[in-house]
Design a protein around this motif. Structure first.
Motif, PDB file in Angstrom:
ATOM      1  N   SER A 140      76.526  48.322  38.245  1.00  0.00           N
ATOM      2  CA  SER A 140      75.695  49.427  37.764  1.00  0.00           C
ATOM      3  C   SER A 140      76.211  49.919  36.417  1.00  0.00           C
ATOM      4  O   SER A 140      77.324  49.574  35.979  1.00  0.00           O
ATOM      5  N   LEU A 141      75.401  50.756  35.766  1.00  0.00           N
ATOM      6  CA  LEU A 141      75.843  51.361  34.507  1.00  0.00           C
ATOM      7  C   LEU A 141      77.089  52.200  34.746  1.00  0.00           C
ATOM      8  O   LEU A 141      78.034  52.175  33.941  1.00  0.00           O
ATOM      9  N   ARG A 142      77.107  52.913  35.872  1.00  0.00           N
ATOM     10  CA  ARG A 142      78.300  53.703  36.186  1.00  0.00           C
ATOM     11  C   ARG A 142      79.519  52.786  36.330  1.00  0.00           C
ATOM     12  O   ARG A 142      80.617  53.118  35.882  1.00  0.00           O
ATOM     13  N   GLY A 143      79.300  51.610  36.949  1.00  0.00           N
ATOM     14  CA  GLY A 143      80.396  50.654  37.106  1.00  0.00           C
ATOM     15  C   GLY A 143      80.928  50.175  35.771  1.00  0.00           C
ATOM     16  O   GLY A 143      82.147  50.028  35.588  1.00  0.00           O
ATOM     17  N   VAL A 144      80.023  49.934  34.821  1.00  0.00           N
ATOM     18  CA  VAL A 144      80.448  49.483  33.491  1.00  0.00           C
ATOM     19  C   VAL A 144      81.283  50.565  32.810  1.00  0.00           C
ATOM     20  O   VAL A 144      82.360  50.298  32.255  1.00  0.00           O
ATOM     21  N   VAL A 145      80.768  51.802  32.870  1.00  0.00           N
ATOM     22  CA  VAL A 145      81.472  52.898  32.202  1.00  0.00           C
ATOM     23  C   VAL A 145      82.815  53.165  32.880  1.00  0.00           C
ATOM     24  O   VAL A 145      83.824  53.412  32.210  1.00  0.00           O
ATOM     25  N   GLU A 146      82.862  53.095  34.206  1.00  0.00           N
ATOM     26  CA  GLU A 146      84.126  53.318  34.908  1.00  0.00           C
ATOM     27  C   GLU A 146      85.125  52.199  34.614  1.00  0.00           C
ATOM     28  O   GLU A 146      86.337  52.442  34.535  1.00  0.00           O
ATOM     29  N   LEU A 147      84.630  50.976  34.441  1.00  0.00           N
ATOM     30  CA  LEU A 147      85.517  49.875  34.062  1.00  0.00           C
ATOM     31  C   LEU A 147      86.150  50.153  32.694  1.00  0.00           C
ATOM     32  O   LEU A 147      87.356  49.978  32.500  1.00  0.00           O
ATOM     33  N   LEU A 148      85.317  50.606  31.752  1.00  0.00           N
ATOM     34  CA  LEU A 148      85.843  50.946  30.431  1.00  0.00           C
ATOM     35  C   LEU A 148      86.857  52.082  30.528  1.00  0.00           C
ATOM     36  O   LEU A 148      87.889  52.081  29.847  1.00  0.00           O
ATOM     37  N   PHE A 149      86.559  53.062  31.377  1.00  0.00           N
ATOM     38  CA  PHE A 149      87.491  54.180  31.576  1.00  0.00           C
ATOM     39  C   PHE A 149      88.819  53.668  32.139  1.00  0.00           C
ATOM     40  O   PHE A 149      89.901  54.065  31.686  1.00  0.00           O
ATOM     41  N   ASP A 150      88.721  52.752  33.117  1.00  0.00           N
ATOM     42  CA  ASP A 150      89.939  52.244  33.769  1.00  0.00           C
ATOM     43  C   ASP A 150      90.851  51.498  32.804  1.00  0.00           C
ATOM     44  O   ASP A 150      92.073  51.508  32.962  1.00  0.00           O
ATOM     45  N   ILE A 151      90.281  50.827  31.826  1.00  0.00           N
ATOM     46  CA  ILE A 151      91.120  50.069  30.890  1.00  0.00           C
ATOM     47  C   ILE A 151      91.425  50.873  29.624  1.00  0.00           C
ATOM     48  O   ILE A 151      91.920  50.338  28.637  1.00  0.00           O
ATOM     49  N   GLY A 152      91.110  52.175  29.677  1.00  0.00           N
ATOM     50  CA  GLY A 152      91.533  53.061  28.588  1.00  0.00           C
ATOM     51  C   GLY A 152      90.556  53.221  27.449  1.00  0.00           C
ATOM     52  O   GLY A 152      90.938  53.677  26.375  1.00  0.00           O
ATOM     53  N   TYR A 153      89.289  52.871  27.663  1.00  0.00           N
ATOM     54  CA  TYR A 153      88.289  52.988  26.598  1.00  0.00           C
ATOM     55  C   TYR A 153      87.093  53.783  27.102  1.00  0.00           C
ATOM     56  O   TYR A 153      85.999  53.251  27.268  1.00  0.00           O
ATOM     57  N   GLU A 154      87.313  55.057  27.337  1.00  0.00           N
ATOM     58  CA  GLU A 154      86.231  55.901  27.846  1.00  0.00           C
ATOM     59  C   GLU A 154      85.164  56.106  26.777  1.00  0.00           C
ATOM     60  O   GLU A 154      85.471  56.571  25.672  1.00  0.00           O
ATOM     61  N   PRO A 155      83.919  55.783  27.079  1.00  0.00           N
ATOM     62  CA  PRO A 155      82.854  56.027  26.091  1.00  0.00           C
ATOM     63  C   PRO A 155      82.581  57.517  25.954  1.00  0.00           C
ATOM     64  O   PRO A 155      82.775  58.281  26.901  1.00  0.00           O
ATOM     65  N   LEU A 156      82.154  57.916  24.786  1.00  0.00           N
ATOM     66  CA  LEU A 156      81.751  59.301  24.572  1.00  0.00           C
ATOM     67  C   LEU A 156      80.236  59.356  24.707  1.00  0.00           C
ATOM     68  O   LEU A 156      79.504  58.895  23.834  1.00  0.00           O
ATOM     69  N   ILE A 157      79.768  59.886  25.832  1.00  0.00           N
ATOM     70  CA  ILE A 157      78.327  59.963  26.090  1.00  0.00           C
ATOM     71  C   ILE A 157      77.934  61.427  25.992  1.00  0.00           C
ATOM     72  O   ILE A 157      78.328  62.250  26.804  1.00  0.00           O
ATOM     73  N   SER A 158      77.174  61.757  24.956  1.00  0.00           N
ATOM     74  CA  SER A 158      76.811  63.152  24.727  1.00  0.00           C
ATOM     75  C   SER A 158      75.304  63.319  24.784  1.00  0.00           C
ATOM     76  O   SER A 158      74.549  62.352  24.814  1.00  0.00           O
ATOM     77  N   LEU A 159      74.891  64.571  24.733  1.00  0.00           N
ATOM     78  CA  LEU A 159      73.451  64.872  24.773  1.00  0.00           C
ATOM     79  C   LEU A 159      72.725  64.241  23.607  1.00  0.00           C
ATOM     80  O   LEU A 159      71.561  63.888  23.697  1.00  0.00           O
ATOM     81  N   GLN A 160      73.421  64.060  22.510  1.00  0.00           N
ATOM     82  CA  GLN A 160      72.785  63.487  21.335  1.00  0.00           C
ATOM     83  C   GLN A 160      72.398  62.026  21.569  1.00  0.00           C
ATOM     84  O   GLN A 160      71.453  61.525  20.974  1.00  0.00           O
ATOM     85  N   ASP A 161      73.112  61.339  22.449  1.00  0.00           N
ATOM     86  CA  ASP A 161      72.741  59.969  22.780  1.00  0.00           C
ATOM     87  C   ASP A 161      71.375  59.928  23.452  1.00  0.00           C
ATOM     88  O   ASP A 161      70.604  58.992  23.287  1.00  0.00           O
ATOM     89  N   VAL A 162      71.100  60.967  24.219  1.00  0.00           N
ATOM     90  CA  VAL A 162      69.834  61.010  24.941  1.00  0.00           C
ATOM     91  C   VAL A 162      68.699  61.410  24.025  1.00  0.00           C
ATOM     92  O   VAL A 162      67.612  60.848  24.033  1.00  0.00           O
ATOM     93  N   ILE A 163      68.963  62.406  23.196  1.00  0.00           N
ATOM     94  CA  ILE A 163      67.889  62.895  22.332  1.00  0.00           C
ATOM     95  C   ILE A 163      67.575  61.893  21.230  1.00  0.00           C
ATOM     96  O   ILE A 163      66.498  61.908  20.654  1.00  0.00           O
ATOM     97  N   LYS A 164      68.514  60.974  21.009  1.00  0.00           N
ATOM     98  CA  LYS A 164      68.265  59.907  20.030  1.00  0.00           C
ATOM     99  C   LYS A 164      67.961  60.451  18.655  1.00  0.00           C
ATOM    100  O   LYS A 164      67.056  60.000  17.974  1.00  0.00           O
ATOM    101  N   LYS A 165      68.697  61.476  18.242  1.00  0.00           N
ATOM    102  CA  LYS A 165      68.482  62.000  16.906  1.00  0.00           C
ATOM    103  C   LYS A 165      69.739  61.880  16.078  1.00  0.00           C
ATOM    104  O   LYS A 165      69.963  62.657  15.178  1.00  0.00           O
ATOM    105  N   GLN A 166      70.550  60.904  16.404  1.00  0.00           N
ATOM    106  CA  GLN A 166      71.723  60.697  15.579  1.00  0.00           C
ATOM    107  C   GLN A 166      71.278  60.231  14.199  1.00  0.00           C
ATOM    108  O   GLN A 166      70.161  59.785  14.017  1.00  0.00           O
ATOM    109  N   GLN A 167      72.182  60.392  13.291  1.00  0.00           N
ATOM    110  CA  GLN A 167      71.854  59.973  11.934  1.00  0.00           C
ATOM    111  C   GLN A 167      71.399  58.526  11.920  1.00  0.00           C
ATOM    112  O   GLN A 167      72.067  57.642  12.411  1.00  0.00           O
ATOM    113  N   LYS A 168      70.235  58.327  11.368  1.00  0.00           N
ATOM    114  CA  LYS A 168      69.690  56.982  11.322  1.00  0.00           C
ATOM    115  C   LYS A 168      70.104  56.314  10.023  1.00  0.00           C
ATOM    116  O   LYS A 168      69.890  56.836   8.947  1.00  0.00           O
ATOM    117  N   THR A 169      70.676  55.144  10.156  1.00  0.00           N
ATOM    118  CA  THR A 169      71.038  54.387   8.974  1.00  0.00           C
ATOM    119  C   THR A 169      69.773  53.866   8.321  1.00  0.00           C
ATOM    120  O   THR A 169      68.868  53.399   8.982  1.00  0.00           O
TER     121      THR A 169
END
Length: 796
Positions: A140-169
């Motif tokens: 699952s997506l949770r499994g992927v993120v938890e795997l990254l967390f377990d090996i020391g690479y926690e993703p930063l998932i913020s509200l801005q990822d959902v709203i999709k209004k990050q600076q567009k290149t």
């Protein structure tokens, strides 16, 4: 295993932090904490210990062990986060702040070796993004993120990822346009050599043929590669603005028309080589200008700070809920160190809220049951329960950010040298061209037209258009090396014009982590050992600092230990009862002093005193205060004035310091300075500075980690380079001087070319020589001069 203090200090094999205990050892390798040891064992069990061979200590410290990714089981949240998904395949792009070296690159692209459900993972190193393609039937997506967390690479998932209004290149096709222009330029140059070398009379057929082919090559150059210049010139003309693109578009148009006319009427070879070379070099200059810090977001808002979901309590059952679905009446659970996402009433628990990110006040604020807690605060004590009273979109923080004063258009920014010069340059160019036309038209109409078009061709400001981007790009690369990231090239000129500097306090001139510890007590050796032994069991930063303050001590066996988040430690050691922490822990109801953070000490009911922790100012404050009298310095702080006496040595006058300032007051102060004619640079670090940063002529966000949240700004300054600010200011002035001098060089070439052009006898060969020669001169001069001045300012 019996825990002892290492005789010789060693560094953690995983993260490199200093090991304060020998409790965590695996395969003869020592670790600073359980988290780092766990990561090593996971990698070792998967046969991926090559991770440690590419770099020393490549991992991140793992003091955080609790996983909170239940919200990634919610279908609505999953759908908003995924880039693509079908019955078996899902693709997601995750932002991972810790990516920093080749070991990270190697390990993260081996994710499929941890779980066969992951097809592949690819890294965009500059953007610190990881694209993962996986089979959600197997993981699952949770499994992927938890795997990254377990090996020391926690993703930063913020509200801005959902709203999709990050600076567009900007996804232009600049590279394709350069490729087309370069291809055509090369071929035209090749076909023009016979013309340069001279053709005999019987070879005229070839001359016409080469002319037609060259004309064909100019078509994609003008209508595809160079189209943007016509569009820009037209759009600015509609706004009654003469920018640098107008004479460039005019030059391209005249070159094309004259080439077509000469080739089609067999009156000459035209200027196809000059035309293709001009567009090619201009596009290269534009590419250099655009190639800046697209991996750093300069346009961030509160959404980067908020989580995607929050835990709600529904009939006593805890479950995740997307922030967009959070409504008034929902009962939410906020754990230690989590953000309060909406204005809410405290129903249960001890709330100790850190509002430093919103208000600038660094001292956590205690809240009582029934009190309203505004969004944006971070809970620093135990878990609390709250009832939401406003949707996220109507919270105090959101309203603050959406306030007109914070979102006003920045129409007060300074004009760049190019913008100023191009306005007059265009008018003078047209006047010279018309004068040449009038001088010849009544004598020889053909020669008059030739002179008119030749002036527009020769004076086309190619070198002027290139001097700024090449100088600025060289300057940006030097700023980049010194950890000062500018949003675009125009910021360098803005920096050079600054005469007033306004500084925020907490997080800007103070370090984010460091605090000075002062012991206000007389302790016996036995009491020192007792306190040290209790604090050595805690991972809290203040406990670590107390241990460091005491240095190496004998560690006594602990028979009882309890730590209350936000309050402190209760322990029993060698029969003594210890209480170490807040006044509330020791005395019950207690009013803490706002002057400093204190850790109180009590042994067997006897109050012994306290540790006081004061802010530590960044190195280099002395150099910044020495900028007077060339720059006026001011301090704006959301904190109270308890440090006023210490700060006066930097600012000289108490009138230059204002405490207890709200975000609106900061903005108004900047606006007031601007009304007095000041060019203001504001340096801040939090949301409370966002309005002032936008109002100022140059807003600089100071941060200890450029990939963590920082408010929208023109530049991001890494805290480690704070002491170089005076050198940055001087270097920016040097850079502008180089642009002025390169303009004089390009003007010299234009005058030489005009001396031929006004006579109406500009040959294709002269035009073809002048164009690349002036370009090469400008690029060489700007690059060498910029690096020379950087060395002079000790930035290289």
């Amino acid at each position: 295993m019996t825990e002892t203090i290492p005789a010789v200090k060693t560094n953690c094999y995983h993260c490199g932090d200093e090991c304060e205990t020998n409790l965590y050892i695996a395969d003869d390798k020592q670790f600073c904490c359980q988290g780092c040891q766990n990561v090593y064992q996971i990698l070792s069990g998967s046969g991926l210990c090559s991770y440690y061979q590419y770099n020393d200590h490549p991992g991140a410290t793992r003091d955080k062990l609790d996983k909170r990714f239940e919200y990634l089981e919610e279908p609505s949240i999953i759908n908003e986060l995924l880039d693509f998904h079908d019955d078996h395949l899902s693709i997601i792009t995750l932002y991972i702040p810790h990516i920093h070296c080749s070991s990270c690159l190697w390990l993260l692209e081996q994710l499929n070796r941890f779980n066969p459900g992951i097809h592949y993972a690819r890294i965009d190193f500059l953007k610190k993004q990881l694209v993962v393609r996986f089979d959600h039937q197997k993981i699952s997506l949770r499994g992927v993120v938890e795997l990254l967390f377990d090996i020391g690479y926690e993703p930063l998932i913020s509200l801005q990822d959902v709203i999709k209004k990050q600076q567009k290149t900007t996804k232009g096709n600049l590279v394709q346009r350069i490729a087309v222009a370069g291809f055509c330029f090369g071929n035209v140059m090749l076909l023009s050599f016979p013309e340069y070398l001279g053709l005999s009379a019987f070879e005229q057929t070839f001359r016409h043929f080469f002319g037609y082919v060259n004309l064909a090559f100019t078509l994609p150059v003008v209508f595809f590669s160079g189209r943007e210049y016509f569009t820009s010139a037209w759009n600015n003309l509609r706004k009654k603005v003469l920018n640098i693109d107008f004479p460039l578009a005019l030059g391209i148009a005249v070159l094309f028309i004259r080439t077509a006319a000469e080739v089609l009427t067999h009156n000459g070879a035209g200027f196809a080589d000059t035309l293709c070379g001009l567009v090619f070099f201009l596009l290269v200059g534009k590419f250099v200008q655009h190639k800046t810090y697209h991996h750093i977001s300069f346009e961030r808002d509160y959404r980067s700070f908020f989580p995607v979901a929050v835990q709600i309590l529904d009939k006593g059952i805890e479950k995740p809920l997307s922030l967009s679905e959070l409504r008034p009446g929902h009962r939410i659970l906020i754990r230690h160190n989590e953000i309060i996402p909406a204005d809410a009433i405290l129903l249960k628990g001890h709330a100790l809220i850190d509002f430093s990110f919103v208000t600038g006040e660094s001292v956590p604020v205690g809240k009582t049951l029934g009190e309203i807690i505004y969004a944006g605060g971070r809970q620093t004590s135990e878990s609390i329960e709250l009832e939401v009273i406003k949707p996220v979109s109507q919270s105090y923080l959101t309203q603050l950010w959406n306030n007109e004063a914070f979102t006003r258009k920045q129409d007060n920014r300074m004009r760049t040298f190019n913008e100023t010069v191009s306005k007059y340059f265009t008018v003078i160019l047209i006047l010279i061209a018309l004068s040449a036309l009038l001088a010849w038209v009544f004598v020889d109409p053909r020669r008059g037209i030739d002179a008119f078009t030749a002036v527009l061709i020769v004076a086309c400001p190619c070198a002027l258009a290139l001097s700024t981007p090449f100088t600025m790009s060289a300057a940006l690369s030097i700023f980049d090396r010194n950890l000062f990231y500018l949003k675009n090239t125009a910021v360098v000129e803005q920096l050079a014009k600054i005469d007033t500097i306004v500084l925020d306090k907490t997080g800007t001139i103070t370090t984010g982590n460091g605090r000075n510890a002062e012991l206000q007590s007389q302790l016996s050796d036995e009491q020192v050992r007792l306190i040290y032994s209790a604090c050595a069991n805690s991972m809290h930063p203040l406990s670590r600092m107390i241990c460091r303050y005491f240095g190496e001590q004998e560690r006594l066996p602990v028979s009882y230990y309890s730590e209350t988040p936000g309050q402190g430690i209760t322990a029993r050691i060698k029969g003594s009862e210890l209480r170490i922490g807040s006044g509330k822990l020791l005395f019950g109801n207690y009013h803490e002093s706002a002057e400093m953070t204190r850790v109180h000490l009590m042994i067997d009911g006897q109050y012994l005193g306290y540790f006081g922790f004061k802010h530590e100012y960044r190195p280099g404050m002395e150099q910044i205060s020495a900028l007077e009298p060339n720059y006026q310095l001011f301090l704006l702080s959301g904190d109270q004035d308890q440090e006023k006496r210490e700060l006066i040595r930097y600012f000289g006058d108490s009138e230059r310091m204002r405490f207890g300032q709200s975000p609106q007051q900061k903005l108004d102060f900047i606006a007031n300075l601007q009304q007095q004619g000041k060019k203001v640079m504001m340096l801040g670090d939090g949301l409370n500075d966002s309005g002032a940063l936008r109002q100022s002529d140059l807003g600089v966000a100071v941060t200890d980690n450029v990939n963590n949240f920082s408010p929208g700004s023109d530049a991001i300054l890494d805290g480690r380079s704070f002491d170089k600010l005076p050198a940055f200011l001087r270097f920016s002035k040097d850079t502008v001087a180089i642009i002025h001098f390169s303009f004089l060089i390009s003007l010299t070439y234009n005058i030489i070319g005009l001396s031929y052009a006004v006579t109406g006898k500009l040959s294709p060969l002269i035009a073809a020589v002048l164009m690349p020669l002036s370009t090469a001169t400008i690029i060489s001069f700007t690059t060498l001069a910029t690096h020379f001045t950087a060395k002079r300012r000790k930035l290289l």
